[in-house]
Design an enzyme around this catalytic site. Structure first.
Site, mmCIF file in Angstrom:
data_model
loop_
_atom_site.group_PDB
_atom_site.id
_atom_site.type_symbol
_atom_site.label_atom_id
_atom_site.label_comp_id
_atom_site.label_asym_id
_atom_site.label_seq_id
_atom_site.Cartn_x
_atom_site.Cartn_y
_atom_site.Cartn_z
ATOM 1 N N GLY A 10 50.235 -60.098 -3.641
ATOM 2 C CA GLY A 10 49.972 -61.532 -3.792
ATOM 3 C C GLY A 10 49.308 -61.830 -5.124
ATOM 4 O O GLY A 10 48.414 -62.677 -5.223
ATOM 5 N N ARG A 35 56.403 -62.031 -4.392
ATOM 6 C CA ARG A 35 57.808 -62.118 -3.984
ATOM 7 C C ARG A 35 58.762 -62.215 -5.166
ATOM 8 O O ARG A 35 59.861 -61.712 -5.112
ATOM 9 C CB ARG A 35 58.016 -63.307 -3.034
ATOM 10 C CG ARG A 35 57.721 -62.924 -1.596
ATOM 11 C CD ARG A 35 57.742 -64.101 -0.690
ATOM 12 N NE ARG A 35 56.664 -65.016 -0.998
ATOM 13 C CZ ARG A 35 56.469 -66.171 -0.388
ATOM 14 N NH1 ARG A 35 57.304 -66.564 0.550
ATOM 15 N NH2 ARG A 35 55.458 -66.942 -0.706
ATOM 16 N N SER A 137 38.892 -63.056 5.889
ATOM 17 C CA SER A 137 38.446 -64.455 5.823
ATOM 18 C C SER A 137 37.283 -64.649 6.789
ATOM 19 O O SER A 137 37.166 -63.922 7.785
ATOM 20 C CB SER A 137 39.600 -65.378 6.242
ATOM 21 O OG SER A 137 39.137 -66.700 6.419
ATOM 22 N N TYR A 150 46.103 -68.422 12.686
ATOM 23 C CA TYR A 150 45.576 -67.981 11.385
ATOM 24 C C TYR A 150 44.304 -67.158 11.592
ATOM 25 O O TYR A 150 44.156 -66.065 11.034
ATOM 26 C CB TYR A 150 45.301 -69.166 10.457
ATOM 27 C CG TYR A 150 44.650 -68.714 9.167
ATOM 28 C CD1 TYR A 150 45.371 -67.960 8.242
ATOM 29 C CD2 TYR A 150 43.306 -68.980 8.909
ATOM 30 C CE1 TYR A 150 44.772 -67.499 7.080
ATOM 31 C CE2 TYR A 150 42.698 -68.523 7.751
ATOM 32 C CZ TYR A 150 43.429 -67.781 6.835
ATOM 33 O OH TYR A 150 42.828 -67.306 5.689
ATOM 34 N N PRO A 180 36.232 -64.125 2.427
ATOM 35 C CA PRO A 180 35.780 -65.392 1.829
ATOM 36 C C PRO A 180 35.940 -66.567 2.792
ATOM 37 O O PRO A 180 36.831 -66.568 3.651
ATOM 38 C CB PRO A 180 36.707 -65.573 0.623
ATOM 39 C CG PRO A 180 37.677 -64.435 0.641
ATOM 40 C CD PRO A 180 37.564 -63.749 1.953
ATOM 41 N N THR A 185 42.095 -72.757 -3.922
ATOM 42 C CA THR A 185 43.338 -72.200 -4.476
ATOM 43 C C THR A 185 44.442 -73.104 -3.944
ATOM 44 O O THR A 185 44.161 -74.202 -3.454
ATOM 45 C CB THR A 185 43.576 -70.766 -3.955
ATOM 46 O OG1 THR A 185 43.665 -70.830 -2.518
ATOM 47 C CG2 THR A 185 42.472 -69.805 -4.344
HETATM 48 C C1 8X3 Z 1 40.154 -69.329 4.341
HETATM 49 C C2 8X3 Z 1 38.925 -69.886 4.912
HETATM 50 O O1 8X3 Z 1 37.925 -71.456 6.605
HETATM 51 O O2 8X3 Z 1 39.792 -72.295 5.338
HETATM 52 O O3 8X3 Z 1 40.568 -68.195 4.985
HETATM 53 O O4 8X3 Z 1 40.131 -70.673 7.073
HETATM 54 S S1 8X3 Z 1 39.224 -71.119 6.029
#
Ligand code: 8X3
Length: 249
Positions: A10, A35, A137, A150, A180, A185
């Protein structure tokens, strides 16, 4: 890091691109993957270091195998694998979500990371040298409304990182997770399928992290002495706290 071979997935934008820049400054040799070659080329040309471009889709297991096997001998001993490729898609309620969005997140964030690691780590073990840094994350630590799949993928990244560390015990291979929170981004733009206005709202009224902030932490992990293994670094902007929901509407 000089002359260390660092593979970044990435690498064509965001945190991956920022990692490329910080490792280039230390004269690492970079294998940049994404990609498409077109998006990698201008980034690579802006770096003052040796680089090798390897375009493939981490979701495609055969493509991962072929790409890694195609590396010329002088690039094949990967010292550091940065599993950064990942994305979020959608923020709809679970019962209204698009299943295709789920497939894309699971295939990229979990399966892509697994394919890459399973392909690269055996050689690290054989050589008795290597380091894997996974980009997770804060979403892997806390599930938020609409975040179901997610957040689950990032929780999986946390589990996989811990499992890999367990199974590499007794080898010198290191494994770290950098988690993070809000980083500005194109993350939200991708999540909202190009709805820029909605994406911008996520970061309104706060100062988010930058990709460089995250890359500096990745670099910090990678530059510790060989006996030090940072396990999981959770980082967020001063304007964020655990369980805050923000403008995720
Ligand atoms: C990114 C942080 O809190 O927007 O992974 O899911 S959040």
């Amino acid at each position: 890091m000089k002359d260390s071979i660092v593979l970044i997935t990435g690498a064509s934008s965001g945190i991956g691109e920022a990692c490329a820049k910080v490792f280039a400054k230390l004269e690492a040799k970079l294998i940049l993957t994404a990609r498409t070659q077109e998006r990698l080329q201008p980034i690579a040309e802006s770096l003052d270091c040796e680089y090798y471009l390897l375009p493939f889709d981490v979701r495609d297991r055969a493509a991962v195998d072929t790409a890694i096997e195609s590396l010329p001998p002088e690039w094949s001993d990967i010292d550091l694998l940065i599993n950064n490729a990942g994305l979020s898609r959608g923020l709809d309620k679970f019962h209204e979500a698009d299943i295709q969005d789920w497939e894309e997140m699971i295939d990229t964030n979990i399966k892509g990371l697994l394919y890459m690691s399973r392909k690269v780590v055996p050689d690290m073990v054989r050589r008795g040298k290597g380091y894997i840094i996974n980009i997770g994350s804060t979403a892997g630590h806390q599930t938020y409304p609409g975040g179901h799949v997610y957040c689950a993928t990032k929780a999986a990244v946390k589990s996989i990182t811990e499992g890999l560390k367990q199974d590499l015990l007794g080898t010198p291979i290191r494994v770290s997770l950098v988690d993070p929170g809000l980083v500005e981004t194109n993350f939200s733009n991708v999540r909202f399928h190009g709805d820029t206005e909605r994406a911008e709202k996520v970061y309104q009224g706060l100062v988010p992290l930058t990709p460089d902030d995250v890359a500096e932490v990745v670099l910090f992990c990678a530059t510790r002495p060989p006996h030090v293994n940072l396990m999981d670094i959770v980082m967020m902007p001063v304007d964020q706290a655990p369980l805050m929901l923000f403008n995720r509407k």
